[in-house]
Design a protein around this motif. Structure first.
Motif, short mmCIF file in Angstrom:
data_model
loop_
_atom_site.label_atom_id
_atom_site.label_comp_id
_atom_site.label_asym_id
_atom_site.label_seq_id
_atom_site.Cartn_x
_atom_site.Cartn_y
_atom_site.Cartn_z
N MET A 58 0.74 -1.27 -0.10
CA MET A 58 0.01 0.12 0.09
C MET A 58 0.89 1.27 -0.10
SD MET A 58 -2.95 1.46 2.67
CE MET A 58 -3.90 -0.23 2.25
N LEU A 59 1.89 1.18 0.79
CA LEU A 59 2.86 2.25 0.83
C LEU A 59 3.39 2.57 -0.65
CD1 LEU A 59 4.79 1.77 4.04
CD2 LEU A 59 2.68 3.29 3.61
N MET A 60 3.87 1.43 -1.07
CA MET A 60 4.39 1.33 -2.53
C MET A 60 3.28 2.10 -3.68
SD MET A 60 6.72 -1.37 -4.63
CE MET A 60 4.90 -2.79 -4.58
N SER A 61 2.00 1.59 -3.53
CA SER A 61 0.97 1.99 -4.30
C SER A 61 0.66 3.49 -4.21
CB SER A 61 -0.19 1.30 -4.10
OG SER A 61 -0.78 1.71 -2.55
N PHE A 62 1.04 4.01 -3.14
CA PHE A 62 0.73 5.47 -3.00
C PHE A 62 1.76 6.34 -3.55
CE2 PHE A 62 -1.53 4.97 1.15
CZ PHE A 62 -2.86 5.17 0.66
N ILE A 63 3.20 5.74 -3.74
CA ILE A 63 4.23 6.60 -4.43
C ILE A 63 3.91 6.20 -6.02
CG2 ILE A 63 6.66 6.14 -4.97
CD1 ILE A 63 7.04 5.16 -2.04
N ALA A 64 3.58 4.93 -6.16
CA ALA A 64 3.15 4.62 -7.65
C ALA A 64 2.19 5.55 -8.21
CB ALA A 64 3.08 3.18 -8.00
N MET A 65 1.06 5.97 -7.44
CA MET A 65 -0.01 6.70 -7.86
C MET A 65 0.28 8.08 -8.41
SD MET A 65 -3.13 7.00 -8.40
CE MET A 65 -3.85 5.39 -8.10
N GLY A 66 1.40 8.55 -7.36
CA GLY A 66 1.96 9.88 -7.68
C GLY A 66 2.73 9.80 -9.19
N LEU A 67 3.50 8.75 -9.51
CA LEU A 67 4.06 8.57 -10.79
C LEU A 67 2.76 8.36 -11.73
CD1 LEU A 67 6.32 8.19 -12.57
CD2 LEU A 67 6.22 5.76 -11.97
N GLN A 68 1.91 7.45 -11.67
CA GLN A 68 0.78 7.36 -12.47
C GLN A 68 -0.06 8.67 -12.80
OE1 GLN A 68 -1.94 4.21 -11.42
NE2 GLN A 68 -3.53 5.21 -12.17
#
Length: 423
Positions: A58-68
């Motif tokens: 989930m922490l990784m997904s928040f970072i990935a969402m910023g990139l997305q």
């Protein structure tokens, strides 16, 4: 093949936005179902490790969402060369992150009392695939490919669900439940990335040279800053409860948080559609206010329904989901759902302003996250205090965003009046 058939039927029946919304419901149901199975199969200790891995993702997904969302913005604006440039830098950074996690995996496992450090290593190996998948999703989102976007999430969830369950059959008896969970995550990232990789490659114009890096990096930085605030708001309460309460009560609170956050995930598709639509509208010189109001109304409506449902059927929902042992926290479910509803509404404000490159709401969100941590640090005698601390922090955020939006609207009206007068 079966997944593709199901998606094809849904695509035929529903429009793009409705398809994404329905897919989100199915995905959340699958993820919740897997969590319930893990809780019952692994027991408290085993589920704690599995939940930690899910939290790291989930922490990784928040970072990935910023990139997305950065890729989404660039795709809407037609900056294909910049998409390629950002994607290249993100892929390089993902491998650097893998190296760091591999090096520090023994320390991470020891800090969180993980029985098998190999689960961290397996999870780390999936980061490059997850980053590539986020870039693909950003392109889909920015080009209104909501069918393809929904399919990536559906495939990821489906592969994770069935591979994890199958692996648990063989590895559970060996005490390797967390390893099965980490392999399930890894396979889901890889399969979803492979099945959509070719579609992404065809969208990049290799002759176009990237330019204007600074504004893009500024936007990406703001996105990452906001995702940090989401990490604070979404995870700090669970972490602090684990610190201040014993394992039994921490487990009860974790179950409450899982169900209470259903509002946030149920309304995620609304924000996903809003972001590129606002950018498109502003790019064409239109007024995006109606898009914002519509999105806010949908999120608030879904949240109110779920809060009322939790008020009347909280004990029933908690009992069906986790069993009779968790009934003692059912009285707080509606209150937690209320907090999540306010946060989901605040999310609409922030993403709307981000699409317009107005960054003040990002800082307000970060301040709310810090305020939540401070309040829980001071008042944590029982669950009611903890949830009330969250309610105070998120209510403050929501009100501040309302005031900010009102001031922005007044300022825009003033500017428009001045332009009309001068003309």
């Amino acid at each position: 093949m079966q997944d593709k058939t199901v998606m094809s039927h849904l695509k035929t029946i529903f429009g793009p936005t409705s398809f994404l919304f329905l897919t989100t419901i199915i995905i959340n149901a699958g993820n919740y179902g897997l969590n319930l199975l893990l809780a019952r199969w692994l027991g408290p200790a085993g589920f704690a490790e599995a939940n930690l891995l899910a939290t790291l993702v989930m922490l990784m997904s928040f970072i990935a969402m910023g990139l997305q969302l950065t890729i989404t913005k660039l795709s809407v604006e037609g900056q294909k060369g910049m998409v390629k440039h950002v994607a290249k830098q993100a892929n390089i950074s993902s491998w650097i992150l893998v190296g760091l996690l591999l090096f520090y995996s023994p320390f991470i496992a020891n800090f969180f009392n993980l029985e098998h450090p190999v689960s961290i290593i397996i999870l780390a190996l999936g980061i490059p695939a997850y980053i590539k998948l986020s870039i693909t999703r950003g392109v889909y989102q920015g080009t209104d490919k909501f069918y393809s976007l929904g399919r990536t999430y559906f495939i990821e969830m489906t592969v994770r669900f069935f591979s994890t369950v199958l692996l648990l059959v063989f590895l559970k008896q060996l005490g390797l439940g967390s390893v099965a969970v980490s392999i399930g995550f890894l396979l889901s990232f890889i399969v979803a990335t492979i099945l959509h990789r070719l579609e992404l490659e065809g969208r990049v114009d290799h002759k176009e040279k990237p330019g204007g890096v600074k504004p893009v990096m500024t936007f990406l930085g703001m996105m990452m800053f906001y995702e940090l605030s989401q990490i604070l708001i979404n995870n700090s309460d669970v972490i602090l409860v684990m610190h201040y309460f014993d394992a039994h009560y921490a487990g009860l609170y974790a179950s409450l948080a899982i169900l209470g956050r259903a509002v946030f995930f149920a309304t995620w598709s609304v924000v996903t559609v809003l972001f590129p639509k606002v950018i498109e509208c502003e790019k064409s010189g239109g007024d995006s206010t109606q898009l914002f109001v519509s999105a806010l109304g949908k999120v608030a409506g879904i949240g109110v329904v779920m809060v009322i449902g939790a008020w009347f059927f909280g004990p029933t929902v908690m009992s069906l989901a986790f069993g009779e042992a968790y009934l003692e926290v059912s009285e707080y479910l509606w209150l937690y759902a209320l907090v999540t509803t306010l946060f989901a509404c605040a999310n609409v404000f922030v993403y709307y302003n981000l699409s317009l490159e107005n960054y003040l709401p990002v800082f307000l969100s970060c301040l709310a996250g810090v305020l939540q941590v401070v309040l829980i640090y001071v008042w944590h005698n029982n669950f009611f205090q903890v949830i009330c601390c969250q309610l105070a922090a998120i209510s403050t955020l929501f009100v501040s965003l309302l005031v900010n939006q009102y001031l922005v609207s007044i300022n825009m009206c003033t500017v428009q009046s001045a332009l009309s007068f001068n003309s």
